[in-house]
Structures are given as C-alpha cells and as structure tokens.
Scaffold this motif. Structure first.
Motif, PDB file in Angstrom:
ATOM      1  N   ASN A   1       0.826  -1.214   0.000  1.00 58.45           N
ATOM      2  CA  ASN A   1       0.000   0.000   0.000  1.00 58.45           C
ATOM      3  C   ASN A   1       0.859   1.263   0.000  1.00 58.45           C
ATOM      4  OD1 ASN A   1      -2.296  -1.567   0.035  1.00 58.45           O
ATOM      5  ND2 ASN A   1      -2.589  -1.404   2.240  1.00 58.45           N
ATOM      6  N   THR A   2       1.946   1.227   0.754  1.00 57.20           N
ATOM      7  CA  THR A   2       2.864   2.369   0.808  1.00 57.20           C
ATOM      8  C   THR A   2       3.471   2.616  -0.565  1.00 57.20           C
ATOM      9  OG1 THR A   2       3.360   1.928   3.131  1.00 57.20           O
ATOM     10  CG2 THR A   2       4.958   3.256   1.922  1.00 57.20           C
ATOM     11  N   LEU A   3       3.871   1.560  -1.245  1.00 56.35           N
ATOM     12  CA  LEU A   3       4.436   1.688  -2.588  1.00 56.35           C
ATOM     13  C   LEU A   3       3.397   2.238  -3.569  1.00 56.35           C
ATOM     14  CD1 LEU A   3       6.941   1.140  -4.348  1.00 56.35           C
ATOM     15  CD2 LEU A   3       5.980  -1.124  -4.802  1.00 56.35           C
ATOM     16  N   ARG A   4       2.167   1.754  -3.466  1.00 51.67           N
ATOM     17  CA  ARG A   4       1.095   2.231  -4.342  1.00 51.67           C
ATOM     18  C   ARG A   4       0.841   3.719  -4.101  1.00 51.67           C
ATOM     19  NH1 ARG A   4      -2.728  -0.988  -2.622  1.00 51.67           N
ATOM     20  NH2 ARG A   4      -1.786  -2.736  -3.674  1.00 51.67           N
ATOM     21  N   ASP A   5       0.770   4.131  -2.828  1.00 50.31           N
ATOM     22  CA  ASP A   5       0.561   5.550  -2.496  1.00 50.31           C
ATOM     23  C   ASP A   5       1.721   6.404  -2.998  1.00 50.31           C
ATOM     24  OD1 ASP A   5      -1.785   4.842  -1.275  1.00 50.31           O
ATOM     25  OD2 ASP A   5      -0.973   4.942   0.766  1.00 50.31           O
ATOM     26  N   TRP A   6       2.947   5.906  -2.841  1.00 54.92           N
ATOM     27  CA  TRP A   6       4.133   6.624  -3.316  1.00 54.92           C
ATOM     28  C   TRP A   6       4.045   6.844  -4.825  1.00 54.92           C
ATOM     29  CZ3 TRP A   6       7.999   4.659  -6.594  1.00 54.92           C
ATOM     30  CH2 TRP A   6       9.153   5.444  -6.696  1.00 54.92           C
ATOM     31  N   GLY A   7       3.655   5.793  -5.556  1.00 58.83           N
ATOM     32  CA  GLY A   7       3.517   5.906  -7.008  1.00 58.83           C
ATOM     33  C   GLY A   7       2.459   6.923  -7.401  1.00 58.83           C
ATOM     34  N   ARG A   8       1.340   6.936  -6.687  1.00 57.70           N
ATOM     35  CA  ARG A   8       0.287   7.922  -6.961  1.00 57.70           C
ATOM     36  C   ARG A   8       0.783   9.340  -6.729  1.00 57.70           C
ATOM     37  NH1 ARG A   8      -3.579   4.998  -3.450  1.00 57.70           N
ATOM     38  NH2 ARG A   8      -4.205   3.241  -4.704  1.00 57.70           N
TER      39      ARG A   8
END
Length: 190
Positions: A83-90
C-alpha cells in the motif's frame, strides 16, 4: 530474541516479538528491515526513496499498534509495504515527479568559475553589441531581430516588411557584417 532462529513464525502476533513495546519494535525492525528494503529496491531506483519507504512502513506499523494488537505481523507488514508503494507511485504521478530533474552539482554547475572581471567584460560587450544594433538602420535592425530573435524565415520577413527575400537577406548580411566587426574587435574566439 535478536537471533533470527528465535523469531516467531510468519503468523505470529506483535506480542510474540518481545515482552515490552520497545523490544517488540526493535525485533520487528531487525526482522523486517532488510526484507522490506529488498521489496522496495526491486521496484524503486533511488536508494534514498527505498529507505524512506521502509521508514514509512514502520511508522504505519507503530501508529496501527496503538489501536490494538497486530496479528499475523508478516502478512500485515508486506500488505502495508504494498500500500505504501502504491501511495508513493500515486504521489509521484500526481506531482509529475518523473519529469523533474534533480539538481546535481557535477552536471549543473558551470565547468569553470566566472570571475567578476569576466562578468564585467561580458556586460561591456553586451552593451557594445546593443549600441551597434541601435546604430543600424531601422529596416536592417528589424530584419536582424525578426531573423535572430523571433526565428522567422526570410520569406516571412520579406512578406511582413513588404520587401523582397533578397532584400531581407542583404539587410541581414549588413547587420551581421556590423556585428562581426565588433565581435572581431572583442577578441572572441571560436
């Protein structure tokens, strides 16, 4: 409990990592820091970003633990990491961060330092060029500005000024000859 062999199995709860909060977080950090770095480094190029993302996971875990016990720590850790990686990408896409170039002294600094004397000479030369341009006949100056500053083609200049293409070329040659004389006098080298 700092011995990896003594770490709990993957379905362990946070309580199984130590007797008190400090030892639990220390042991969780020791157990998952390297695997998290590996997880992020496969997906993110920048080592500093990898470390920041790893820290963000641990911050999330600490905040979550205040709300109650965490069961199945390993699954939870890597779900938070995903989830952290997904948020970072966003965030990167929203800020269009991949289009930005970071400042690098080696790349962006000038190759040589410019001395105050060089700056003064440059200003004087610019003033001299401006003086020569002001001294040109108006039509010659206009052709020069349209060609050099506004990147117009000779045909466009000729149409704008109601002159022939050949006349526009002659005015440009006249301007360049005047400026060439001044540049030669400055000792500018190619």
């Amino acid at each position: 409990m700092t011995d990896p062999a003594s770490w709990p199995h993957e379905s362990a709860s946070l309580a199984e990592y130590g007797e008190d909060g400090a030892s639990q977080w220390n042991n969780v950090s020791l157990r998952y820091r390297l695997p998290l770095r590996g997880f992020f480094s496969k997906r993110v190029k920048d080592a500093a970003e990898v470390e920041d993302l790893t820290q963000e996971v641990f911050l999330h875990l600490i905040r979550r633990a205040r709300g109650g016990p965490i069961e199945h720590v390993e699954q939870y850790v890597f779900q938070v990491a995903a989830n952290t990686l997904r948020d970072w990408g966003r965030r990167r896409r929203a800020r269009n961060q991949d289009a930005h170039e970071s400042f690098d002294v080696e790349v962006h600094d000038p190759a040589t330092d410019i001395s105050p004397e060089r700056v003064l000479l440059g200003k004087e030369q610019v003033q001299l060029v401006a003086q020569v341009l002001r001294a040109l006949p108006e039509r010659t100056r206009d052709v020069f500005v349209l060609r050099v500053m506004e990147k117009k083609k000779y045909a466009e200049i000729a149409a704008m000024m109601a002159i022939s293409v050949r006349a526009a070329e002659k005015h440009m040659a006249k301007a360049l000859a005047q400026l060439g004389g001044i540049v030669d006098g400055m000792g500018v080298q190619d």
